[in-house]
Design a protein around this motif. Structure first.
Motif, PDB file in Angstrom:
ATOM      1  N   VAL A 190      13.287  -1.616   3.997  1.00  0.00           N
ATOM      2  CA  VAL A 190      12.828  -2.861   3.389  1.00  0.00           C
ATOM      3  C   VAL A 190      11.518  -2.555   2.666  1.00  0.00           C
ATOM      4  CG1 VAL A 190      12.109  -5.249   3.775  1.00  0.00           C
ATOM      5  CG2 VAL A 190      13.904  -4.233   5.206  1.00  0.00           C
ATOM      6  N   ILE A 191      11.432  -2.978   1.410  1.00  0.00           N
ATOM      7  CA  ILE A 191      10.279  -2.657   0.559  1.00  0.00           C
ATOM      8  C   ILE A 191       9.631  -3.949   0.092  1.00  0.00           C
ATOM      9  CG2 ILE A 191       9.538  -1.481  -1.557  1.00  0.00           C
ATOM     10  CD1 ILE A 191      12.133   0.185  -1.361  1.00  0.00           C
ATOM     11  N   ASP A 192       8.319  -3.964   0.034  1.00  0.00           N
ATOM     12  CA  ASP A 192       7.619  -5.129  -0.503  1.00  0.00           C
ATOM     13  C   ASP A 192       8.088  -5.373  -1.942  1.00  0.00           C
ATOM     14  OD1 ASP A 192       5.271  -6.305  -2.192  1.00  0.00           O
ATOM     15  OD2 ASP A 192       4.759  -6.823  -0.131  1.00  0.00           O
ATOM     16  N   GLU A 197       0.832  -1.210   0.000  1.00  0.00           N
ATOM     17  CA  GLU A 197       0.000   0.000   0.000  1.00  0.00           C
ATOM     18  C   GLU A 197       0.861   1.253   0.000  1.00  0.00           C
ATOM     19  OE1 GLU A 197      -3.601   2.078   2.627  1.00  0.00           O
ATOM     20  OE2 GLU A 197      -2.805   0.110   3.178  1.00  0.00           O
ATOM     21  N   ALA A 198       1.933   1.248   0.804  1.00  0.00           N
ATOM     22  CA  ALA A 198       2.820   2.413   0.872  1.00  0.00           C
ATOM     23  C   ALA A 198       3.558   2.626  -0.436  1.00  0.00           C
ATOM     24  CB  ALA A 198       3.813   2.230   2.023  1.00  0.00           C
ATOM     25  N   VAL A 199       3.947   1.543  -1.105  1.00  0.00           N
ATOM     26  CA  VAL A 199       4.657   1.657  -2.383  1.00  0.00           C
ATOM     27  C   VAL A 199       3.794   2.369  -3.409  1.00  0.00           C
ATOM     28  CG1 VAL A 199       5.554   0.340  -4.351  1.00  0.00           C
ATOM     29  CG2 VAL A 199       6.138  -0.342  -2.015  1.00  0.00           C
ATOM     30  N   PHE A 200       2.555   1.901  -3.582  1.00  0.00           N
ATOM     31  CA  PHE A 200       1.688   2.479  -4.609  1.00  0.00           C
ATOM     32  C   PHE A 200       1.204   3.877  -4.232  1.00  0.00           C
ATOM     33  CE2 PHE A 200       0.976  -2.197  -5.341  1.00  0.00           C
ATOM     34  CZ  PHE A 200       1.741  -2.246  -6.502  1.00  0.00           C
ATOM     35  N   ALA A 222       5.351  -5.668  -4.866  1.00  0.00           N
ATOM     36  CA  ALA A 222       4.781  -4.370  -5.224  1.00  0.00           C
ATOM     37  C   ALA A 222       5.774  -3.542  -6.040  1.00  0.00           C
ATOM     38  CB  ALA A 222       4.382  -3.610  -3.959  1.00  0.00           C
ATOM     39  N   LEU A 223       7.034  -3.565  -5.631  1.00  0.00           N
ATOM     40  CA  LEU A 223       8.052  -2.836  -6.380  1.00  0.00           C
ATOM     41  C   LEU A 223       8.161  -3.370  -7.804  1.00  0.00           C
ATOM     42  CD1 LEU A 223      10.348  -0.739  -6.435  1.00  0.00           C
ATOM     43  CD2 LEU A 223      11.884  -2.541  -5.595  1.00  0.00           C
ATOM     44  N   LEU A 234      11.452   6.130  -4.714  1.00  0.00           N
ATOM     45  CA  LEU A 234      10.422   5.832  -3.718  1.00  0.00           C
ATOM     46  C   LEU A 234      10.875   6.231  -2.315  1.00  0.00           C
ATOM     47  CD1 LEU A 234       7.736   4.288  -3.071  1.00  0.00           C
ATOM     48  CD2 LEU A 234       9.117   2.212  -2.944  1.00  0.00           C
ATOM     49  N   VAL A 235      12.083   5.793  -1.939  1.00  0.00           N
ATOM     50  CA  VAL A 235      12.583   6.096  -0.590  1.00  0.00           C
ATOM     51  C   VAL A 235      12.817   7.588  -0.428  1.00  0.00           C
ATOM     52  CG1 VAL A 235      14.560   5.779   0.940  1.00  0.00           C
ATOM     53  CG2 VAL A 235      13.586   3.807  -0.235  1.00  0.00           C
ATOM     54  N   GLU A 236      13.369   8.226  -1.429  1.00  0.00           N
ATOM     55  CA  GLU A 236      13.614   9.672  -1.341  1.00  0.00           C
ATOM     56  C   GLU A 236      12.308  10.454  -1.208  1.00  0.00           C
ATOM     57  OE1 GLU A 236      15.947  10.222  -4.847  1.00  0.00           O
ATOM     58  OE2 GLU A 236      17.609   9.047  -4.013  1.00  0.00           O
ATOM     59  N   THR A 237      11.270  10.014  -1.898  1.00  0.00           N
ATOM     60  CA  THR A 237       9.962  10.668  -1.806  1.00  0.00           C
ATOM     61  C   THR A 237       9.384  10.516  -0.401  1.00  0.00           C
ATOM     62  OG1 THR A 237       9.505  10.280  -4.153  1.00  0.00           O
ATOM     63  CG2 THR A 237       7.619  10.714  -2.736  1.00  0.00           C
TER      64      THR A 237
END
Length: 313
Positions: free
Chosen positions: A98-100, A10-13, A103-104, A304-307
């Motif tokens: 750590v990222i899903d 959810e956070a990724v999208f 989703a990535l 993504l992380v920078e945003t």
């Protein structure tokens, strides 16, 4: 580990749009990164399917994607692809995020397809007709990413079992049965054709694709599998992420060369297209074959992380 953040699907999208993912890839190429310098991934067969290890490094980041592909997960009601993406500071190798991983992957794969051919999409001055083979996450992702960059007149999903397709797909376009006359007619009219399946043999006949159409194939990284017929390569310009990677992993390309339908010396890379080094002929059919590379995950993950770190989402 208290300072390690976790971004679920959810956070990724929520953090990065499809258009922003496309921009992240193009910015990485424009910034001087050469995909030929990327670290090759490692694929290991295991009892349930295979495990994939995908490391990359550029800028201030080192990233590693660990992915499991289980061929039997669909029967268990689970995603076919599961995994995590680990983001490290390049200078210290301190784990930051750590990222899903699924989703990535879902976000970056269609972004790669569109980023690879974006300059060529100006050949379509009118709203485009899109045909997508496959109604899984990548089929849906390609529909959303193409819509983020172009005005879409119609999207059609071609699948083997239309009765199994849910509202998430039907809300995005028509659903037709593979091999039906309706599906073939939609393919004849399509400006953009997406192949996002697990097929190991061609999905359609080459003569169903009109001259000047753009074909995006992303279904596999197996040198023995293909979604596109060799005859289509014989009359098309062909773009890949990286030539060595394509010759090692992209079955559509490898098998077309083996069949004598494609000369490896004529293939161009997405970096050459993205930076304007090569201009494609708008009158010829264009094929982009992607098999997925580690740098692409890192480019999107870094944005993504920078945003998220800037608190913008």
């Amino acid at each position: 580990m208290d300072d390690v953040s976790y971004l679920d699907a959810e956070a990724v999208f929520a953090a990065l749009s499809p258009a922003e993912a496309v921009s992240a890839l193009r910015e990485t190429l424009a910034g001087g990164f050469d995909p030929s310098d990327d670290i090759p991934r490692t694929v290991t067969d295991i009892s349930a399917g295979n495990m994939i290890f995908m490391p990359s490094e550029f800028g201030q980041w080192v990233g590693v994607k660990l992915v499991g592909v289980s061929t039997g997960n669909a029967e268990r009601g689970l995603p076919r692809i599961l995994g995590q993406y680990l983001m490290y500071e390049a200078s210290t190798l301190r784990l930051r995020t750590v990222i899903d991983g699924a989703a990535l992957t879902t976000l970056r794969t269609p972004a790669v397809s569109v980023a690879a051919v974006l300059p060529a999409l100006s050949r379509f001055p009118d709203p485009v007709k899109v045909v997508i083979f496959g109604a899984g996450p990548q089929g849906i992702g390609h529909a959303d990413t193409i819509r983020a960059e172009l005005d879409v007149a119609e999207a059609v999903f071609v699948v083997r079992s239309p009765d199994r397709v849910g509202d998430e797909v039907r809300d995005r376009g028509r659903v037709l049965a593979a091999g039906s006359e309706e599906a073939n007619e939609a393919l004849r009219d399509a400006d953009i054709v997406v192949a996002a399946t697990t097929a190991r043999t061609p999905l359609f006949d080459a003569d169903l694709v009109r001259p000047g159409a753009v074909v995006l194939a992303c279904g596999s990284h197996d040198p023995h599998a293909r979604e596109l017929p060799a005859e289509l390569f014989a009359r098309s310009e062909v773009v890949v992420e990286d030539l060595d990677t394509a010759l090692r992993e992209a079955g559509d390309v490898v098998l077309a060369i083996t069949d004598g339908a494609l000369d490896a010396d004529t293939i161009v890379t997405m970096k050459q297209v993205s930076t304007g080094e090569v201009t494609l002929d708008a009158d010829r059919t264009l094929i982009f074959k992607g098999s997925g590379m580690s740098w692409e995950d890192l480019a999107v993950a870094a944005k993504l992380v920078e945003t998220v770190d800037r608190g913008e989402r």
